[in-house]
Design an enzyme around this catalytic site. Sequence first.
Site, PDB file in Angstrom:
ATOM      1  N   CYS A  22      44.776  78.292 -55.304  1.00  0.00           N
ATOM      2  CA  CYS A  22      43.953  79.403 -54.815  1.00  0.00           C
ATOM      3  C   CYS A  22      42.763  79.596 -55.743  1.00  0.00           C
ATOM      4  O   CYS A  22      42.815  79.250 -56.926  1.00  0.00           O
ATOM      5  CB  CYS A  22      44.794  80.688 -54.758  1.00  0.00           C
ATOM      6  SG  CYS A  22      43.959  82.087 -53.946  1.00  0.00           S
ATOM      7  N   CYS A  26      45.525  86.512 -58.201  1.00  0.00           N
ATOM      8  CA  CYS A  26      46.160  87.796 -57.913  1.00  0.00           C
ATOM      9  C   CYS A  26      47.418  87.974 -58.751  1.00  0.00           C
ATOM     10  O   CYS A  26      48.323  87.126 -58.714  1.00  0.00           O
ATOM     11  CB  CYS A  26      46.499  87.902 -56.432  1.00  0.00           C
ATOM     12  SG  CYS A  26      45.050  87.750 -55.359  1.00  0.00           S
ATOM     13  N   SER A 130      43.027  89.143 -46.612  1.00  0.00           N
ATOM     14  CA  SER A 130      43.678  89.994 -47.600  1.00  0.00           C
ATOM     15  C   SER A 130      42.646  90.828 -48.347  1.00  0.00           C
ATOM     16  O   SER A 130      41.680  90.297 -48.897  1.00  0.00           O
ATOM     17  CB  SER A 130      44.468  89.140 -48.595  1.00  0.00           C
ATOM     18  OG  SER A 130      45.502  88.431 -47.944  1.00  0.00           O
ATOM     19  N   CYS A 291      60.068  89.276 -38.903  1.00  0.00           N
ATOM     20  CA  CYS A 291      61.347  88.732 -39.362  1.00  0.00           C
ATOM     21  C   CYS A 291      62.034  89.665 -40.345  1.00  0.00           C
ATOM     22  O   CYS A 291      63.266  89.726 -40.388  1.00  0.00           O
ATOM     23  CB  CYS A 291      61.144  87.353 -39.981  1.00  0.00           C
ATOM     24  SG  CYS A 291      60.067  87.300 -41.430  1.00  0.00           S
ATOM     25  N   CYS A 312      62.342  79.429 -46.236  1.00  0.00           N
ATOM     26  CA  CYS A 312      61.441  80.592 -46.216  1.00  0.00           C
ATOM     27  C   CYS A 312      60.522  80.470 -47.415  1.00  0.00           C
ATOM     28  O   CYS A 312      60.900  79.876 -48.432  1.00  0.00           O
ATOM     29  CB  CYS A 312      62.268  81.883 -46.290  1.00  0.00           C
ATOM     30  SG  CYS A 312      61.315  83.408 -46.540  1.00  0.00           S
ATOM     31  N   ASP A 313      59.317  81.026 -47.332  1.00  0.00           N
ATOM     32  CA  ASP A 313      58.408  80.890 -48.473  1.00  0.00           C
ATOM     33  C   ASP A 313      58.845  81.740 -49.659  1.00  0.00           C
ATOM     34  O   ASP A 313      58.397  81.506 -50.785  1.00  0.00           O
ATOM     35  CB  ASP A 313      56.951  81.181 -48.080  1.00  0.00           C
ATOM     36  CG  ASP A 313      56.720  82.603 -47.616  1.00  0.00           C
ATOM     37  OD1 ASP A 313      57.694  83.254 -47.206  1.00  0.00           O
ATOM     38  OD2 ASP A 313      55.565  83.056 -47.634  1.00  0.00           O
ATOM     39  N   CYS A 354      74.205 100.312 -45.656  1.00  0.00           N
ATOM     40  CA  CYS A 354      73.331  99.886 -44.558  1.00  0.00           C
ATOM     41  C   CYS A 354      74.054  99.969 -43.215  1.00  0.00           C
ATOM     42  O   CYS A 354      73.474 100.375 -42.206  1.00  0.00           O
ATOM     43  CB  CYS A 354      72.850  98.452 -44.789  1.00  0.00           C
ATOM     44  SG  CYS A 354      71.668  98.269 -46.144  1.00  0.00           S
ATOM     45  N   CYS A 363      65.578  98.751 -39.384  1.00  0.00           N
ATOM     46  CA  CYS A 363      65.398  98.120 -40.698  1.00  0.00           C
ATOM     47  C   CYS A 363      66.233  96.856 -40.876  1.00  0.00           C
ATOM     48  O   CYS A 363      65.731  95.825 -41.329  1.00  0.00           O
ATOM     49  CB  CYS A 363      65.753  99.136 -41.782  1.00  0.00           C
ATOM     50  SG  CYS A 363      65.672  98.503 -43.471  1.00  0.00           S
ATOM     51  N   CYS A 386      64.921 100.719 -50.148  1.00  0.00           N
ATOM     52  CA  CYS A 386      65.727 101.514 -49.228  1.00  0.00           C
ATOM     53  C   CYS A 386      65.329 102.990 -49.203  1.00  0.00           C
ATOM     54  O   CYS A 386      65.143 103.574 -48.129  1.00  0.00           O
ATOM     55  CB  CYS A 386      67.206 101.374 -49.584  1.00  0.00           C
ATOM     56  SG  CYS A 386      68.307 102.367 -48.543  1.00  0.00           S
TER      57      CYS A 386
END
Length: 422
Positions: A22, A26, A130, A291, A312-313, A354, A363, A386
Site C-alpha cells: 500500500c 495506516c 476509505s 457476513c 477469510c482475510d 449470546c 448480531c 458486545c
Amino acid sequence: MNAIAPSLTGIHLMAKPIGALCNLDCGYCFYLEKENAFPPRERFRMSDEVLDTYVQRYIAAAQSAPEVEFTWQGGEPTLLGLAFFEHAVVLQRKYAKGKPIRNTLQTNGTLLDDAWCVFLKRERFLVGVSLDGPRALNDVARPDKRGRSSYDATVRGLASLSSHGVDFNVLVTVSSANVHQPLEIYRHLKELGAGFIQFNPVVERMAEPAEAVIGLHFAVPPRLSQSVASKARPTVKTDVTVTSHTVNAEAYGTFLSAVFDEWVRHDVGSVHVMNFEWALASWCQLPAGACIFSPRCGKAAIVEHDGSVYSCDHFMYPEYRLGNLASDDLTTMMSSRAQTDFGMAKETSLPDECLRCEFRFACHGECPKNRFIESADGEAGLNYLCAGYKAYFRHITPAMNVMARLLGQGKPADEVMDMVQC
C-alpha cells in the site's frame, strides 16, 4: 465494503492482487503485516497467469448464478496500474460468455484520476473509498509512507469519481481517534457527496512477543512498527490487551447511535448507511446483508496475489490456507471439511450469553475474530464489541420496528422521519 455479503452462489472471493502492499501507512491496518507471510523480495503482483486462472475458475464455479461479482482489495489495488484491470475485464468477457459481471474496487482513492474514472464508469465498477472523516481525524491514522497527509489526495479521488458519475461509497474506519466525533464525520461525508457510507470498527488484540510471529513463514523484521508487528492472530484469549487504535466497545455503540439519530430524522432514503440497512434487514427477518452478522460464515474467502486461497482475510494463516487456484479446484476448496467447519464454528461456538441475548437475531456474535473476551458468567468467546452492540441495538429498536412495519405494509421506510422521535 469489507463486510461481504454472500453471493447468490453461496461463494464469494475477494482478490488481493497486490497482497498487502500500500502507498499509505495506516496505523490500524490489520493486513500490512501479511507482507511478512511471504519470502523476502517477493514480487507482490498477481501475474497474468494467476489472473487468468482466477477469472476463469471463479466464473466457472459461479456458473449457476445470474451474475458473478469480482471484488478487488489490497493493500492498495490501484498500485497495479490501470492496465492490470483493463486486462482483467478482457478476461472476464472472454470467460463469462455473456454472463453479467460485476466489479467492486476498494481503494484509498489517492491515485484515482480522470483516466481511472473513465474506465471505472465505462465498466460500471462500484468503488469503495476509505476516509475517516475531516482532515484532522483522517490523518491521525492514515498518513502516507512518508508520514504526510493523505486527505487531499483522497478527496480529489472522490471528486473525480463524482464528476465522472462512478458509483461509490465511503468506508469509515472507527478507531479510538475518531469515535467521539460521530456527527462531525457523518456530516462531513455528506458534504463530500457520499450517498453510501459504511462504518467499520477497529478491533485488534496485542499479542505476546512470541505470538506475534506464530503462523508467519518468516520472522517479523525490525522495520515494522510495534503496532503492526504485534497484532495477534484471531483466537480466544480472555486476558487481553488491545492496540491503541482499537475502539472502545461502548464508545462504538454510542457512535452508531448518534449517527442513527441524525440519519433517522433527516436522511432515510437519501443517505444509505450500510450498518443501518444491515440492521433493518434483520428486523425484517431477511438474510443478513453482511457476513459479520450472518449466523454462519465461511462463504467469503480471499485469493492472494499468488493464487493462494484462505478462509477469510482476517484468518490468513497457514492453518486456514485452503489451497491454490493453480493446483486445486475452487468449488472443492470452498466445500471442504476445513472450510465448512470454519464457517459452522461461528454458530456453534457462541457462549451462553449470546444464545440468551434478545439481539442475537441481528448480531449472531458478530465476527469471530473479535470473540476474545469473557462473558458475565466467565465463559470465553464473547465478542469484544458486545456491550456497544447491545446498547446500539436497544437504542434503534423503536425506529427499526416502525420501519419494518412500514415496509411490511408496502410503504417507504422514509416515512419514519415523520413518525419517530429519537
